[in-house]
Write an enzyme that holds these catalytic residues in place. Sequence first.
Site, PDB file in Angstrom:
ATOM      1  N   HIS A  60       0.845  -1.203   0.000  1.00 38.09           N
ATOM      2  CA  HIS A  60       0.000   0.000   0.000  1.00 38.09           C
ATOM      3  C   HIS A  60       0.879   1.251   0.000  1.00 38.09           C
ATOM      4  O   HIS A  60       1.857   1.334   0.736  1.00 38.09           O
ATOM      5  CB  HIS A  60      -0.906   0.003   1.243  1.00 38.09           C
ATOM      6  CG  HIS A  60      -2.040   0.980   1.121  1.00 38.09           C
ATOM      7  ND1 HIS A  60      -1.869   2.325   1.331  1.00 38.09           N
ATOM      8  CD2 HIS A  60      -3.341   0.797   0.796  1.00 38.09           C
ATOM      9  CE1 HIS A  60      -3.031   2.937   1.143  1.00 38.09           C
ATOM     10  NE2 HIS A  60      -3.936   2.025   0.821  1.00 38.09           N
TER      11      HIS A  60
ATOM     12  N   GLU B 206       0.510   4.163   1.256  1.00 43.37           N
ATOM     13  CA  GLU B 206       0.658   4.847   2.557  1.00 43.37           C
ATOM     14  C   GLU B 206       1.774   4.184   3.355  1.00 43.37           C
ATOM     15  O   GLU B 206       2.604   4.860   3.978  1.00 43.37           O
ATOM     16  CB  GLU B 206      -0.653   4.780   3.350  1.00 43.37           C
ATOM     17  CG  GLU B 206      -0.537   5.483   4.698  1.00 43.37           C
ATOM     18  CD  GLU B 206      -1.750   5.264   5.596  1.00 43.37           C
ATOM     19  OE1 GLU B 206      -2.881   5.242   5.098  1.00 43.37           O
ATOM     20  OE2 GLU B 206      -1.539   5.095   6.818  1.00 43.37           O
TER      21      GLU B 206
ATOM     22  N   THR C 266      -3.312   3.753   8.551  1.00 46.03           N
ATOM     23  CA  THR C 266      -4.522   4.431   9.082  1.00 46.03           C
ATOM     24  C   THR C 266      -5.823   3.690   8.766  1.00 46.03           C
ATOM     25  O   THR C 266      -6.821   3.890   9.455  1.00 46.03           O
ATOM     26  CB  THR C 266      -4.631   5.869   8.523  1.00 46.03           C
ATOM     27  OG1 THR C 266      -4.559   5.798   7.113  1.00 46.03           O
ATOM     28  CG2 THR C 266      -3.552   6.763   9.078  1.00 46.03           C
TER      29      THR C 266
ATOM     30  N   SER D 229      -9.752  -0.872  -4.000  1.00 41.26           N
ATOM     31  CA  SER D 229      -9.686  -0.083  -2.766  1.00 41.26           C
ATOM     32  C   SER D 229      -9.640  -1.005  -1.548  1.00 41.26           C
ATOM     33  O   SER D 229     -10.578  -1.770  -1.286  1.00 41.26           O
ATOM     34  CB  SER D 229     -10.917   0.842  -2.705  1.00 41.26           C
ATOM     35  OG  SER D 229     -11.182   1.181  -1.374  1.00 41.26           O
TER      36      SER D 229
HETATM   37  S1  SF4 Z   1      -9.059  10.758   6.851  1.00 39.56           S
HETATM   38 FE1  SF4 Z   1      -8.336   8.819   7.645  1.00 39.56          FE
HETATM   39  S2  SF4 Z   1      -8.837   7.302   6.098  1.00 39.56           S
HETATM   40 FE2  SF4 Z   1      -8.964   9.297   5.157  1.00 39.56          FE
HETATM   41  S3  SF4 Z   1      -6.976   9.618   4.211  1.00 39.56           S
HETATM   42 FE3  SF4 Z   1      -6.925  10.537   6.245  1.00 39.56          FE
HETATM   43  S4  SF4 Z   1      -6.117   8.958   7.532  1.00 39.56           S
HETATM   44 FE4  SF4 Z   1      -6.730   7.956   5.674  1.00 39.56          FE
END
Ligand code: SF4
Length: 578
Positions: A123, A125, A161, A217
């Site tokens: 991923h 991130e 996250t 996703s």
């Molecule tokens: S709000 Fe939460 S889920 Fe959305 S991009 Fe930011 S960290 Fe990721």
Amino acid sequence: MKISVAKNAGFCMGVQRAVEMALNASHRYPPPIYTFGPLIHNPQVLGLLAEKGISVLDGIPEKGSGTVLIRAHGVPPDTKARLEKAGFNVIDATCPRVIKVQAIIQKHAGEGYASIILGDRDHPEVAGLLGYAGDNGHVVGSIHELEALETFDKAIIVAQTTQNTLLFDSVKAWAQKNHPHYKVFETICGSTEQRQSETQRLAEGVDAMIVVGGRESGNTKRLVEIVRETGKPACHIETENDLDMEILKSAEHIGITAGASTPNWIIKRIYRIIESLPFEGDEGWKRRFLPFQRFALATNAYIAVGAGALCYACAVLQEVRNPFPYILISALYILSMHTLNNLTGLKEARYNNPDMAAFFEAHKVNMILLALVSGGTGLFVAASMGILPFVLLFIMTLLGLSYNLKLVPESIQNARFRSIRDIPGSKTVLISLAWGVVTALFPILAATGAITWATIPTVAWAVGTVFVRTAFFEILDMQGDQIVGKNTIPILLGKKPTLALLRLTLLFLFVIMFLSVVSGILPGLALGLLLCPIYLSVVISFHRRAYIRPGVWLEFLTESQFLLAGLITLIWSIGFRH
Ligand code: SF4
């Protein structure tokens, strides 16, 4: 059949922010505009961004030009530096919550800690987070992989996250038991947690779930897993074309949720489609009424009747005798102008009101004829009443038609606004003024050639009511409008300030009508009409509390305020007028 939509379905704050930044960049900077990797895992949104000239940059060339947007997932620090070195103007749209995790890792890596990241190795991130860990970063996807790691003197544990909260809970328990000196940080985004737990709760209470989101996703796939763990059937779709009716047809209660990269307008489309599908054993009056509602709304017939009803109320408030011709003219004018507006705004309607767009595309010639015939008939009726009514209506028709026209020629360079529609917020203001003039000012002027004291609060009431209705619809259409580059009031002010403005306007209408009756300017009918702003605020508040979702019913109920005004006026005229 009942449909429930998760409150947390659709774009999360970080994705919404990144999409807005990309769209703003396309207006502000010269092309080419790129996103570093696909902005979100949603092919429909990527297609729209491509239409706006925003393409995807997959690697870093030696020399580059233009603007590159770093998406919400973030990138390793050296990637950002390399993009800048290649000559790109870099816009960082990394989500603030991801930046927080990056900062935790960077700080601890500087103090000699090993960084253990619970996440999907592939991923983006996670790749970005790893870049902040120096040469002591480790990605694990399970407890098993965690156990296979060496023991560190100093280590932190963070999670991607969008990780599964249950898995992270077991990681925390493992660390507490085996390595209590490891520092564990709660980094799963609140919006992910809420989305997952709400999906679980919703799935438990319905017969089948629709999960909307890109096939690639990760967070959408996790929602599908969560639904299936509850034992309920899950239909994972990207668009309405993927709906599996075998799963849905026998369901009496359907739940809809969506991943963080799914725009609202796709969720709205799915809701509208499910709302109108024939389901087994679904013979209720609501279902039978739906085709009528859809037709009346798509053809603008309902709004035209509403304009007539509002005109009736305004005429009686100002004691205009024989209001019927003005009611007819108002209905025809609004029918003509709204139909023309819809014909020129089909691109936006594709996202915000697919029912109407599909109807107009299928019956384009008929709708052009309808606009011309209704506009022409209105002018004919006005002409038959005298020169003043005709001139007034003719001027209003010209103003209505000039809304989309390019008034500033291309030869004049650097003009910010070329047509009235380019002026931010102009649509809401002009629609409200046009309604106010045709339903409230036109009848008294055409009938008597002058206005009275009663005209002032009556026009204010008509303009204010239409303003609230139009701006409320614009709040519902914000994402679609942003994509097509429309500058509506909610886009200009933001959603919350616009809602506050609508509440203030409704309060103002309430006060002005009440005071006008108390001071003898308006007849007692105005007290009955106070029900209209109350009704509209109840509809808006029901929508805010998610009792009514954006769809045919919400639109129908909102437009019904005008019929309510007409009905109150009729009852008052029959029973209370002296
Ligand atoms: S709000 Fe939460 S889920 Fe959305 S991009 Fe930011 S960290 Fe990721």
